[in-house]
Scaffold this motif. Structure first.
Motif, PDB file in Angstrom:
ATOM      1  N   VAL A   1      30.356  16.355 -50.360  1.00 47.49           N
ATOM      2  CA  VAL A   1      29.265  15.409 -50.615  1.00 47.49           C
ATOM      3  C   VAL A   1      29.445  14.127 -49.807  1.00 47.49           C
ATOM      4  O   VAL A   1      28.466  13.515 -49.356  1.00 47.49           O
ATOM      5  N   GLU A   2      30.697  13.724 -49.589  1.00 50.61           N
ATOM      6  CA  GLU A   2      30.955  12.488 -48.856  1.00 50.61           C
ATOM      7  C   GLU A   2      30.570  12.607 -47.376  1.00 50.61           C
ATOM      8  O   GLU A   2      30.322  11.594 -46.713  1.00 50.61           O
ATOM      9  N   ASP A   3      30.535  13.834 -46.858  1.00 51.43           N
ATOM     10  CA  ASP A   3      30.162  14.057 -45.464  1.00 51.43           C
ATOM     11  C   ASP A   3      28.646  14.197 -45.394  1.00 51.43           C
ATOM     12  O   ASP A   3      28.092  15.300 -45.326  1.00 51.43           O
ATOM     13  N   VAL A   4      27.962  13.062 -45.395  1.00 50.68           N
ATOM     14  CA  VAL A   4      26.499  13.058 -45.493  1.00 50.68           C
ATOM     15  C   VAL A   4      25.862  13.839 -44.352  1.00 50.68           C
ATOM     16  O   VAL A   4      24.914  14.599 -44.562  1.00 50.68           O
ATOM     17  N   GLN A   5      26.394  13.681 -43.136  1.00 52.72           N
ATOM     18  CA  GLN A   5      25.803  14.351 -41.983  1.00 52.72           C
ATOM     19  C   GLN A   5      25.898  15.867 -42.109  1.00 52.72           C
ATOM     20  O   GLN A   5      24.961  16.602 -41.795  1.00 52.72           O
TER      21      GLN A   5
ATOM     22  N   VAL B   1      26.137  17.609 -44.924  1.00 57.42           N
ATOM     23  CA  VAL B   1      25.234  18.020 -46.002  1.00 57.42           C
ATOM     24  C   VAL B   1      23.802  18.103 -45.488  1.00 57.42           C
ATOM     25  O   VAL B   1      23.085  19.084 -45.729  1.00 57.42           O
ATOM     26  N   ILE B   2      23.372  17.076 -44.745  1.00 56.91           N
ATOM     27  CA  ILE B   2      22.003  17.045 -44.217  1.00 56.91           C
ATOM     28  C   ILE B   2      21.775  18.205 -43.251  1.00 56.91           C
ATOM     29  O   ILE B   2      20.761  18.901 -43.321  1.00 56.91           O
TER      30      ILE B   2
ATOM     31  N   LYS C   1      16.977  11.805 -46.888  1.00 62.99           N
ATOM     32  CA  LYS C   1      18.239  12.322 -47.430  1.00 62.99           C
ATOM     33  C   LYS C   1      19.396  11.359 -47.178  1.00 62.99           C
ATOM     34  O   LYS C   1      20.314  11.267 -47.990  1.00 62.99           O
ATOM     35  N   ARG C   2      19.355  10.661 -46.058  1.00 63.68           N
ATOM     36  CA  ARG C   2      20.438   9.714 -45.761  1.00 63.68           C
ATOM     37  C   ARG C   2      20.491   8.586 -46.788  1.00 63.68           C
ATOM     38  O   ARG C   2      21.546   8.023 -47.051  1.00 63.68           O
TER      39      ARG C   2
ATOM     40  N   HIS D   1      22.087   9.758 -51.075  1.00 62.79           N
ATOM     41  CA  HIS D   1      23.481   9.814 -51.549  1.00 62.79           C
ATOM     42  C   HIS D   1      23.614  10.675 -52.812  1.00 62.79           C
ATOM     43  O   HIS D   1      23.924  10.171 -53.890  1.00 62.79           O
TER      44      HIS D   1
ATOM     45  N   HIS E   1      24.233  18.094 -55.796  1.00 57.43           N
ATOM     46  CA  HIS E   1      24.535  19.005 -54.693  1.00 57.43           C
ATOM     47  C   HIS E   1      24.709  20.436 -55.208  1.00 57.43           C
ATOM     48  O   HIS E   1      24.148  21.394 -54.641  1.00 57.43           O
TER      49      HIS E   1
END
Length: 265
Positions: free
Chosen positions: A150-154, A156-157, A191-192, A195, A201
């Motif tokens: 989840v912390e790796d936003v890029q 996940v997107i 989405k960015r 969070h 998720h």
């Protein structure tokens, strides 16, 4: 024909500008290559991994930039072949309807409501048109989404985008796919700012699995309902402070007054 790599090099370095999103900087650089004659109409761009390496950017940011240029009619993707330069008369791009659409900034609520209309229709079409290979691809994309931190936003997107884009392609409706791609840059921005928590998720990954379950059974009503539930959950998460009248499940789901797609034809 492929673009000549001998012309690539330092000219691919991006100009740092912390005030602008990275996809915009990539789009500007690609425009410069076209205006300068490095890329000509009909040229095939380097593969996405190669181009991302030349620009020193993530593939997800590169893909967003390419999609923006695609909406403006400057580049096109040929399935199985890659990205090609479609037109070089950039002075006329602003007159292009898709170009004006790509440059417009839309409210997140507006984007998500249009996404609901497009992607629920795509789910019902995919239930009757998708092949086994396409459904396996969807499952593979969801596995990547499940594994993403989840912390790796890029990450996940990108994983989520790959799942939903694959579902859109599985509907086998070229116009619907083009309309959906017009939303992608705005949806990524949405989405960015979201969070999502680990709970959200995991819920999203489970809902992806449910959509695939209905698709494998060629249940168009079930697939559409599952997609509606999934997207309305995201809609609630992302637009909780919006002042407009809001959609609810009953607003969009109605089995008897929705179009049905005849598999026998």
């Amino acid at each position: 024909m492929p673009a000549d790599d001998s012309h690539f090099g330092e000219s691919w370095a991006l100009s740092p500008d912390s005030r602008r999103p990275l996809p915009e900087l990539i789009e500007q650089k690609l425009r410069e290559q076209i205006i300068g004659g490095t890329l000509k109409a009909g040229d095939r761009l380097p593969t996405e991994p190669d181009l991302a390496r030349k620009l020193d950017v993530a593939r997800s940011s590169l893909r967003t930039a390419l999609q923006r240029l695609q909406l403006q009619g400057i580049v096109e993707v040929r399935r199985g072949l890659g990205w090609y330069v479609r037109r070089t008369d950039l002075a006329a791009v602003e007159e292009h309807l898709e170009g004006r659409l790509a440059a417009r900034q839309f409210n997140h609520t507006d984007l998500l409501e249009v996404r609901l209309a497009l992607e629920t229709t795509a789910a019902s079409l995919a239930a009757v048109r998708a092949g086994d290979g396409e459904l396996d691809e969807l499952a593979k994309h969801n596995q990547r989404y499940q594994r993403a931190e989840v912390e790796d936003v890029q990450e996940v997107i990108e994983a989520d985008e790959e799942f939903h884009s694959a579902l859109i392609r599985a509907a086998h409706n070229e116009l619907l796919e083009q309309m959906y791609q017009a939303l992608v840059p705005g949806l990524q921005d949405c989405k960015r700012h979201a969070h999502p928590s680990r709970e959200v998720h995991n819920r999203s990954a489970n809902e992806h699995e449910q959509i695939i379950w209905f698709l494998r059974r060629h249940d168009e009503v079930g697939a559409k309902s599952a997609m509606t539930t999934h997207l309305l959950g995201l809609y609630d998460d992302l637009t909780g402070d919006d002042t407009k009248p809001r959609a609810s499940l009953s607003t969009y789901v109605g089995v008897h007054d929705e179009p049905m797609w005849d598999r026998r034809r």
